[in-house]
Design a protein around this motif. Structure first.
Motif, PDB file in Angstrom:
ATOM      1  N   ALA A 192      78.557 -48.062  57.895  1.00  0.00           N
ATOM      2  CA  ALA A 192      79.158 -48.308  59.203  1.00  0.00           C
ATOM      3  C   ALA A 192      78.413 -47.489  60.240  1.00  0.00           C
ATOM      4  N   LEU A 193      78.191 -48.086  61.403  1.00  0.00           N
ATOM      5  CA  LEU A 193      77.416 -47.446  62.463  1.00  0.00           C
ATOM      6  C   LEU A 193      78.156 -47.593  63.784  1.00  0.00           C
ATOM      7  N   VAL A 194      78.227 -46.505  64.544  1.00  0.00           N
ATOM      8  CA  VAL A 194      78.831 -46.516  65.873  1.00  0.00           C
ATOM      9  C   VAL A 194      77.723 -46.472  66.905  1.00  0.00           C
ATOM     10  N   VAL A 195      77.750 -47.426  67.853  1.00  0.00           N
ATOM     11  CA  VAL A 195      76.853 -47.393  69.002  1.00  0.00           C
ATOM     12  C   VAL A 195      77.698 -47.317  70.264  1.00  0.00           C
ATOM     13  N   ARG A 218      82.253 -50.357  75.712  1.00  0.00           N
ATOM     14  CA  ARG A 218      81.585 -49.054  75.801  1.00  0.00           C
ATOM     15  C   ARG A 218      81.158 -48.541  74.430  1.00  0.00           C
ATOM     16  N   THR A 219      81.935 -48.917  73.417  1.00  0.00           N
ATOM     17  CA  THR A 219      81.671 -48.436  72.061  1.00  0.00           C
ATOM     18  C   THR A 219      81.866 -49.581  71.078  1.00  0.00           C
ATOM     19  N   ALA A 220      80.942 -49.732  70.147  1.00  0.00           N
ATOM     20  CA  ALA A 220      81.027 -50.791  69.142  1.00  0.00           C
ATOM     21  C   ALA A 220      80.790 -50.202  67.758  1.00  0.00           C
ATOM     22  N   LEU A 221      81.427 -50.795  66.788  1.00  0.00           N
ATOM     23  CA  LEU A 221      81.251 -50.425  65.384  1.00  0.00           C
ATOM     24  C   LEU A 221      80.611 -51.595  64.651  1.00  0.00           C
ATOM     25  N   ILE A 275      72.858 -44.282  69.321  1.00  0.00           N
ATOM     26  CA  ILE A 275      73.309 -44.343  67.933  1.00  0.00           C
ATOM     27  C   ILE A 275      74.172 -43.107  67.732  1.00  0.00           C
ATOM     28  N   ALA A 276      75.494 -43.300  67.768  1.00  0.00           N
ATOM     29  CA  ALA A 276      76.410 -42.167  67.896  1.00  0.00           C
ATOM     30  C   ALA A 276      77.002 -41.683  66.585  1.00  0.00           C
ATOM     31  N   GLY A 277      77.116 -42.534  65.591  1.00  0.00           N
ATOM     32  CA  GLY A 277      77.749 -42.112  64.346  1.00  0.00           C
ATOM     33  C   GLY A 277      77.430 -43.052  63.205  1.00  0.00           C
ATOM     34  N   TRP A 278      77.454 -42.518  61.996  1.00  0.00           N
ATOM     35  CA  TRP A 278      77.152 -43.319  60.790  1.00  0.00           C
ATOM     36  C   TRP A 278      77.938 -42.773  59.616  1.00  0.00           C
ATOM     37  N   GLY A 279      78.349 -43.666  58.750  1.00  0.00           N
ATOM     38  CA  GLY A 279      78.998 -43.269  57.510  1.00  0.00           C
ATOM     39  C   GLY A 279      78.679 -44.266  56.417  1.00  0.00           C
ATOM     40  N   ALA A 280      78.694 -43.815  55.177  1.00  0.00           N
ATOM     41  CA  ALA A 280      78.384 -44.687  54.049  1.00  0.00           C
ATOM     42  C   ALA A 280      79.266 -44.322  52.866  1.00  0.00           C
ATOM     43  N   SER A 281      79.432 -45.263  51.974  1.00  0.00           N
ATOM     44  CA  SER A 281      80.214 -45.029  50.759  1.00  0.00           C
ATOM     45  C   SER A 281      79.796 -46.046  49.713  1.00  0.00           C
ATOM     46  N   MET A 282      80.275 -45.837  48.498  1.00  0.00           N
ATOM     47  CA  MET A 282      80.062 -46.793  47.415  1.00  0.00           C
ATOM     48  C   MET A 282      81.406 -47.283  46.899  1.00  0.00           C
TER      49      MET A 282
END
Length: 405
Positions: free
Chosen positions: A398-401, A383-386, A256-263
């Protein structure tokens, strides 16, 4: 150096497959679990289709003592967590109870249990209402029951953000790992396929009224007219990479490499939707450029304006046709808090197997800016998925694996 959070186990209950292997095989074959509802007679309701988890009998997996205490949703979550722990080769009894936490997502809580007890209240009186109603309906009930079942007394919680909440839960689990917890059970499993639950969902105005399973839910299609609801989801076992290596567990599915959120802004504000900001934040957190992403698992709302907004965000970040996009949820319906964890499981399997699962039934693309994987799987070095998710009310996540090495 930041703690690396890895996924070592996955448990799945989905409308097109019970168990991880069955779900993945069906998904790659384009097998849909969407059909006319059977849990109750939907005649008289504008929405009659759903993605139901077929072939699941809780009594085969859970004790007779536990069944009266739990909603259908919670029973599925317990079985999925059992499967995920087995997959990770973890025996909770062998670990420090305070080294294990639980973070799940929920969109509605135990609606079916609540409806039954309200019916008892109206028709029979208060003495006929189960004492378990006090918690069986609650948003945090899956977290509580999983933690009790496995003796997990570390940091725990629940995230409520509708479809986006499933990714937020995984991000919160990663925070706990970074603060020293060894293992966190996370993800989401939802079910609101009862009359009360369906009426609550209808209020959004986004449910499809189509009656043909192969045309009712068509994200990014010229004929898109809403989505089909579903039930189920995925539970993931997340560990600190060093803790997983120390116990000699199985090879992790990924990181679990990255995460972001917004409204999103208020309607009619004239300000842009917030999805792009969530994606950019996730990429920044993962410390990668858009070019590093091999595939996007789309939110795929199935409503023209929302589909267009998602296409706007993806093309702005990656460029028109700049990344493969897929929406395997066309085979399950939208599972609310369970949808994004299930997409995350599929993304990790895409990395493992080098294949992108298809989007089924969408054939008349409404937007040529998307490189949508349609009908059949696409072989690719992933190799990388969003993973992208949006929840009713303006939630974006949004999550990066990525692969472990």
């Amino acid at each position: 150096m930041r703690t690396t959070a890895v996924v070592t186990g996955i448990g799945v209950l989905a409308p097109n497959g019970v168990g991880l292997d069955e779900f993945w095989a069906a998904t790659l074959k384009g097998v849909s679990g969407i059909a006319r509802m059977t849990r109750f007679d939907p005649a008289g309701y504008p929405c009659t289709l759903a993605g139901e988890v077929d072939g699941f009998d809780a009594a085969e997996h859970l004790s007779s003592r536990l069944l009266p205490q739990t909603d259908h949703m919670t029973r599925m979550a317990l079985v999925a967590s059992d499967e995920a722990l087995r997959d990770a080769a973890i025996s909770p009894a062998d670990l420090d109870e305070y080294s294990m936490g639980v973070v799940t997502a929920s969109a509605s809580g135990g609606f079916e249990f609540g409806q039954r007890e309200l019916e008892n209240l109206w028709s029979k009186g208060s003495k006929h209402v189960s004492a378990y109603q006090s918690f069986a309906w609650f948003y945090a009930v899956n977290t509580g029951q999983i933690s009790i079942r496995h003796g997990m007394r570390g940091p725990s919680g629940v995230l409520v953000g509708e479809q986006a909440g499933g990714l937020d839960a995984l991000a919160q689990a990663r925070r706990h790992l970074r603060r020293g917890t060894d293992v966190v059970v996370s993800g989401g499993v939802d079910s609101s396929l009862c009359p009360w639950g369906l009426v609550a969902q209808l209020s959004s105005g986004r449910l499809s009224t189509g009656t043909a399973p192969d045309t009712a839910y068509l994200p990014f299609d010229e004929r898109a007219a809403g989505y089909v609801p579903g039930e189920g989801g995925a539970i993931l076992i997340m560990e600190r990479a060093d803790a997983a290596a120390r116990r000699g567990g199985p090879t992790p599915y990924g990181v679990i490499a990255g995460w972001g959120a917004s409204m999103d802004p208020a309607p009619d504000s004239g300000r842009p939707a917030g999805l792009r900001r969530a994606i950019v934040a996730a990429l920044a957190d993962a410390e990668i450029s858009p070019a590093a992403v091999d595939v996007v698992f789309a939110d795929a709302a199935g409503e023209p304006d929302l589909d267009r907004a998602e296409a706007d965000a993806l093309s702005a970040v990656f460029g028109p046709g700049g990344v493969a996009v897929t929406a395997p949820k066309t085979m399950t319906g939208r599972l609310y808090s369970g949808g994004a964890p299930l997409d995350t499981a599929a993304a990790l399997l895409s990395i493992r197997d080098g294949v992108v699962p298809p989007t089924v039934n969408t054939t008349r693309l409404a937007d040529d800016r998307l490189d949508l994987v349609i009908d059949t799987p696409r072989t690719a070095a992933v190799r990388t998925a969003l993973v992208v998710a949006r929840g009713y009310g303006g939630f974006n996540s949004a999550l990066v694996v990525r692969a472990t090495a």
